[in-house]
Design a protein around this motif. Structure first.
Motif: not given
Length: 131
Positions: A15-20, A49-50, A72-78, A81-85
């Motif tokens: 989910l790009d942009h953490c699903g808005f 996360f962008t 977000a990390a507590d909810l989903y787990g790190a 998650m992924v960083w996107g520039s």
């Protein structure tokens, strides 16, 4: 998304942009809705996360990025998650956004930061789709 995640458990969903998330509408959960929460625990669902998310949603709402990333990390787990520039999609200083993302995760353990900024992307974005 939850239905697809359950129906196709071997398909990786990002989910790009953490699903808005909409922090103005749901301030107590940093904008994450019940639909976002229902995706927790689905190992095939990942959240990017962008800088675009910061620029268009979190910054205008005055959201504390450290709090957002912790939530977000507590909810989903790190590891989900992924960083996107968003390099090329914003006319802003990309290095400044990267630094802000790094700062927003500075309180996290090394393994969590490594997951967000390297491990998850390494696993997900593979030429040909498999390693």
């Amino acid at each position: 998304v939850r239905k697809f995640a359950m129906r196709f458990p071997n398909v990786k969903i990002v989910l790009d942009h953490c699903g808005f998330p909409d922090p103005a509408a749901f301030p107590d959960t940093f904008g994450f809705t019940t639909q976002h929460h229902s995706l927790s625990g689905h190992e095939n669902v990942h959240f990017k996360f962008t800088s675009y998310l910061m620029f268009l949603s979190l910054d205008p709402a005055g959201i504390d990025l450290t709090g957002f990333m912790d939530y977000a990390a507590d909810l989903y787990g790190a590891q989900q998650m992924v960083w996107g520039s968003d390099f090329g999609n914003l006319q802003e200083d990309h290095f400044a956004y990267l630094q802000r993302a790094l700062d927003a995760t500075a309180q996290m353990p090394y393994e969590a930061r490594k997951a967000i900024f390297f491990d998850t992307a390494y696993k997900l974005f593979v030429p040909g789709g498999a390693r």
